[in-house]
Design a protein around this motif. Structure first.
Motif, PDB file in Angstrom:
ATOM      1  N   UNK A 129     -41.842  67.713 -18.088  1.00 32.92           N
ATOM      2  CA  UNK A 129     -40.201  67.376 -18.308  1.00 32.92           C
ATOM      3  C   UNK A 129     -39.618  68.354 -17.495  1.00 32.92           C
ATOM      4  N   UNK A 130     -39.980  69.520 -17.566  1.00 32.94           N
ATOM      5  CA  UNK A 130     -39.037  70.359 -16.391  1.00 32.94           C
ATOM      6  C   UNK A 130     -39.062  69.741 -15.238  1.00 32.94           C
ATOM      7  N   UNK A 131     -40.313  69.427 -14.648  1.00 34.06           N
ATOM      8  CA  UNK A 131     -40.256  69.071 -13.297  1.00 34.06           C
ATOM      9  C   UNK A 131     -39.288  67.667 -13.083  1.00 34.06           C
ATOM     10  N   UNK A 137     -32.100  66.288 -10.422  1.00 33.88           N
ATOM     11  CA  UNK A 137     -31.027  67.192  -9.719  1.00 33.88           C
ATOM     12  C   UNK A 137     -31.297  66.888  -8.153  1.00 33.88           C
ATOM     13  N   UNK A 138     -32.433  66.797  -7.775  1.00 34.23           N
ATOM     14  CA  UNK A 138     -32.423  66.800  -6.280  1.00 34.23           C
ATOM     15  C   UNK A 138     -32.134  65.216  -6.022  1.00 34.23           C
ATOM     16  N   UNK A 139     -32.311  64.129  -6.659  1.00 36.13           N
ATOM     17  CA  UNK A 139     -32.183  62.914  -6.718  1.00 36.13           C
ATOM     18  C   UNK A 139     -30.503  62.655  -6.479  1.00 36.13           C
ATOM     19  N   UNK A 140     -29.707  63.738  -7.254  1.00 36.67           N
ATOM     20  CA  UNK A 140     -28.434  63.405  -7.500  1.00 36.67           C
ATOM     21  C   UNK A 140     -27.872  64.037  -5.874  1.00 36.67           C
ATOM     22  N   UNK A 141     -28.228  65.024  -5.488  1.00 38.05           N
ATOM     23  CA  UNK A 141     -27.830  65.746  -4.376  1.00 38.05           C
ATOM     24  C   UNK A 141     -28.380  65.229  -3.105  1.00 38.05           C
ATOM     25  N   UNK A 142     -29.480  64.754  -3.019  1.00 40.85           N
ATOM     26  CA  UNK A 142     -30.025  64.091  -1.593  1.00 40.85           C
ATOM     27  C   UNK A 142     -31.315  63.047  -2.157  1.00 40.85           C
ATOM     28  N   UNK A 143     -30.945  61.920  -2.413  1.00 47.86           N
ATOM     29  CA  UNK A 143     -32.327  61.054  -2.710  1.00 47.86           C
ATOM     30  C   UNK A 143     -33.026  60.546  -1.638  1.00 47.86           C
ATOM     31  N   UNK A 144     -32.570  60.680  -0.391  1.00 48.81           N
ATOM     32  CA  UNK A 144     -33.255  60.112   0.816  1.00 48.81           C
ATOM     33  C   UNK A 144     -34.387  61.335   0.743  1.00 48.81           C
ATOM     34  N   UNK A 145     -34.043  62.537   0.709  1.00 47.06           N
ATOM     35  CA  UNK A 145     -34.968  63.845   1.148  1.00 47.06           C
ATOM     36  C   UNK A 145     -35.952  63.778  -0.145  1.00 47.06           C
ATOM     37  N   UNK A 183     -32.875  57.648 -11.531  1.00 47.13           N
ATOM     38  CA  UNK A 183     -32.406  58.671 -12.466  1.00 47.13           C
ATOM     39  C   UNK A 183     -32.674  58.104 -13.794  1.00 47.13           C
ATOM     40  N   UNK A 184     -32.277  56.982 -14.126  1.00 49.85           N
ATOM     41  CA  UNK A 184     -32.352  56.276 -15.442  1.00 49.85           C
ATOM     42  C   UNK A 184     -33.682  56.153 -15.908  1.00 49.85           C
ATOM     43  N   UNK A 185     -34.686  55.622 -14.894  1.00 46.82           N
ATOM     44  CA  UNK A 185     -36.199  55.688 -15.046  1.00 46.82           C
ATOM     45  C   UNK A 185     -37.009  56.954 -15.336  1.00 46.82           C
ATOM     46  N   UNK A 186     -36.403  57.805 -14.411  1.00 47.05           N
ATOM     47  CA  UNK A 186     -36.875  59.426 -14.561  1.00 47.05           C
ATOM     48  C   UNK A 186     -36.622  59.771 -16.253  1.00 47.05           C
ATOM     49  N   UNK A 187     -35.241  59.730 -16.475  1.00 49.89           N
ATOM     50  CA  UNK A 187     -35.086  60.170 -18.089  1.00 49.89           C
ATOM     51  C   UNK A 187     -35.855  59.366 -19.010  1.00 49.89           C
TER      52      UNK A 187
END
Length: 260
Positions: A129-131, A137-145, A183-187
């Motif tokens: 869950x931590x991962x 947070x990474x997806x929010x800042x740079x999804x392509x990366x 993001x929605x799927x991850x949550x």
């Protein structure tokens, strides 16, 4: 997961083949129904294959608000009812496997077999869950990366050199996913419950394909748990994306197991 009580809009879907045995394919996170490209031509001609784009992936839009795995299951089931599918083999890769189990919790009588394709019935551990939280947070800042660095890790070590084109192709499919959908799927995956009991209630109708080099699933642990059960298990020399790495082996197993 409770039975559907109200109208639920269907998801985008397509159908391949004209057979009489319905096989439903649910793709994983950052995938779409296009991900089955290498597997579908290898299926037995007696299959009619239903390909569904999960919410926020492929051609299925992201709905407003938060989704749960159970809500995704409702959408899949509503889609199957629209197509007229009543008895079917259900195959779920990774997140698709989580959704398949949610469907089985309520509609097991309609499922001929359920295949966890490089997936698990276990809930996320606290560490996992931590991962996932960090991934959001990474997806929010740079999804392509996030896609560029994450997708290759889902392939086995040998495949990273031998299948560079397929890895690039998987990245391109992942980039078609909306950031909000991812993001929605991850949550939703973080919040899903353990469904070991649901899986094991399927008995010999549970089929599990695992990869020796799967970085997302603890294959050895799962195999040990399943050894004394009726579940049919197969361990392949691949990573998390065995349906892309080893489609011939996967198809050979599925054709043999589903047509018993």
């Amino acid at each position: 997961m409770q039975p559907i009580k109200a109208s639920v809009p269907p998801l985008h879907y397509s159908v391949a083949g004209t057979g009489t045995v319905d096989v439903v394919l649910l793709h994983g996170f950052l995938e779409s129904s296009s991900i089955w490209k290498y597997l579908i031509p290898l299926f037995d001609p007696s299959f009619r294959v239903i390909l569904i784009d999960l919410p926020g992936h492929g051609n299925s839009p992201t709905e407003k608000g938060e989704h749960t795995i159970e809500e995704m299951g409702h959408r899949v089931y509503a889609t199957l009812k629209e197509i007229g599918v009543n008895r079917f083999h259900l195959i779920g890769h990774s997140m698709g496997g989580y959704i398949a189990l949610a469907i089985a919790e309520t509609y097991a009588s309609e499922i001929r077999t359920l295949t966890l394709l490089f997936s698990t019935y276990k809930a996320d551990s606290p560490e996992k869950k931590i991962i996932r939280e960090k991934s959001v947070e990474v997806m929010k800042s740079d999804f392509d990366r996030f896609v560029e660095l994450g997708v290759p890790n889902l392939f086995g070590s040998y495949a990273k050199k031998a299948q560079e084109q397929r890895i690039q192709w998987a990245k391109e499919i992942a980039l078609q996913t909306s950031t909000q959908g991812a993001i929605t799927a991850t949550k939703a995956m973080m919040q899903r419950p353990d469904r070991r009991d649901i899986a094991l209630q399927l008995g010999s109708n549970l089929l599990v394909l695992l990869g020796k080099e799967d970085s997302a699933i603890n294959s050895e642990e799962l195999l040990l748990e399943l050894e004394p059960t009726e579940a049919r298990t197969h361990l392949l020399s691949c990573g998390h994306n065995g349906h892309i790495e080893l489609p011939e082996q996967c198809a050979r197993i599925l054709n043999a197991e589903l047509l018993v």
